[in-house]
Scaffold this motif. Sequence first.
Motif, PDB file in Angstrom:
ATOM      1  N   ALA A  32      35.553 -33.250   0.490  1.00 52.05           N
ATOM      2  CA  ALA A  32      36.179 -33.043   1.796  1.00 52.05           C
ATOM      3  C   ALA A  32      36.442 -34.358   2.509  1.00 52.05           C
ATOM      4  N   LEU A  33      35.601 -35.367   2.252  1.00 56.02           N
ATOM      5  CA  LEU A  33      35.726 -36.667   2.903  1.00 56.02           C
ATOM      6  C   LEU A  33      36.549 -37.655   2.085  1.00 56.02           C
ATOM      7  N   GLY A  34      36.992 -37.243   0.895  1.00 54.89           N
ATOM      8  CA  GLY A  34      37.756 -38.142   0.046  1.00 54.89           C
ATOM      9  C   GLY A  34      36.923 -39.262  -0.552  1.00 54.89           C
ATOM     10  N   LEU A  35      35.639 -39.006  -0.803  1.00 51.63           N
ATOM     11  CA  LEU A  35      34.729 -40.018  -1.329  1.00 51.63           C
ATOM     12  C   LEU A  35      34.401 -39.723  -2.793  1.00 51.63           C
ATOM     13  N   PRO A  36      33.942 -40.724  -3.550  1.00 51.22           N
ATOM     14  CA  PRO A  36      33.549 -40.474  -4.942  1.00 51.22           C
ATOM     15  C   PRO A  36      32.441 -39.430  -5.013  1.00 51.22           C
ATOM     16  N   GLY A  37      32.605 -38.507  -5.922  1.00 45.38           N
ATOM     17  CA  GLY A  37      31.609 -37.449  -6.083  1.00 45.38           C
ATOM     18  C   GLY A  37      31.937 -36.623  -7.306  1.00 45.38           C
ATOM     19  N   ASN A  38      31.309 -35.477  -7.410  1.00 46.24           N
ATOM     20  CA  ASN A  38      31.529 -34.590  -8.543  1.00 46.24           C
ATOM     21  C   ASN A  38      32.598 -33.551  -8.228  1.00 46.24           C
ATOM     22  N   ASP A  39      33.084 -32.895  -9.262  1.00 47.01           N
ATOM     23  CA  ASP A  39      34.141 -31.903  -9.124  1.00 47.01           C
ATOM     24  C   ASP A  39      33.617 -30.721  -8.309  1.00 47.01           C
TER      25      ASP A  39
END
Length: 431
Positions: A98-105
């Motif tokens: 939601a924040l457009g940050l690196p993370g998982n799918d």
Amino acid sequence: MTLLPGVLLLDAAGPEAGRLAAAAADRGHPVHAAATAVAHAGHGPELKGLLAGTVVTDLTRPGQALDDITAYARRHGVGAVLTVNEYLTDLAAQAAAALGLPGNDPGRARAARDKAVMAEAFTAAGVRTPFSVCVRDDTELKAALADERLGVPCVVKPLSGAGSAGVTVVDGPAAAGAAVRAAREAAGAFPGGDPYRVLLQAYAAGSEYSVESLTQDGAPVHLAVTRKQVSGGTVRVETGHSLPVRLPPLVEQDVHRQVEAAIGAAGIRNGASHTEVVVDGAGRCTVIEIGARLGAGHIGLLIEHALGVDVWTALLDTALGRPAQLTPTARGHATVRFVTSPHPGRLTSLSGFPRTGPGVPFVRWRAPIGGRVDRATANAHRLGAFVVAGSDAAEVEERADALLRGIRIRLDPWPESAGQVRAESTSAIAP
């Protein structure tokens, strides 16, 4: 002066989260936490000293928590969302997306939390994994036990549990009902889904390991294979971890191949993973479960002391979209032993517990003298732990076993368990 992006931890309690918070603060990042009101009130002075702020929300209500977390993150310039809490990895993936940050799918993150979804995802991705089936009532339970693909013994476990809570190995229909009830009662700190559904899984015989990996932009790096020491019987609790383990090359290739397929199936694109596997006598790897987080039980500390890899900074860099430094700078060995009680009672004395010193970098005792202790039926029932590290694997293991044999705990009966515990019993602690 340019302000560094903030780091938001979903549930900052516990030693692993504390190390992560300290790593971020040491590098100049404002550290924030998302916590329930109860957890926020219980934050100790050391953690409070690291935090720039806290968003108090109900983490048991993911929709509301996601709204609260993302609104807070936008106001405070958060550039990374992390968690070491097994129960919050799905929420972390949703918040990062939601924040457009690196993370998982976010579309597949549930596969690292709901074991029914996980089993389906593994099967679809061609991961070698035990046959699994969900049951909700006695009729479905009877049908599952009659399915030759399940067999006996089999494993009964909650769909969204952690730490071995509510997991039972059963040898037939007579024990299955009680095992299902135990799984239903082990809801955990953040229950979700249908509380009546539980998972039955075919039993995978062999040696138990976990694989500790860190994935960036979909490319996993395997830091170590960890040998698991596990108690026997119908209720299995992890009593020790040791790493790194050197498997035969062809076995290691099969383990890594299966683990990488599991990482992809669970949508782990940016972050740590802890994959539990069993290797049978023929060297075939079967994937049991995966968690989208660093392995608990001080595994991060073992990696640090055995391999010289700063996993906390690596996790931080991954969440910030920076290249993580994962090349080992040491070639040592480290192991942790957990102390458990052989039966319930009142803990009246403790002797022989190790102290920190050369080769023993970490000790922790959790059980207060005079308090109740229980026979370990989940990892949360461990009374204490200590880590031994050194350059030679055999020497490290021998020293750890010797230290464990030297621990003595004394138990008096607890009122409701007086018939089970002999008064003033003294027990040695052994694996």
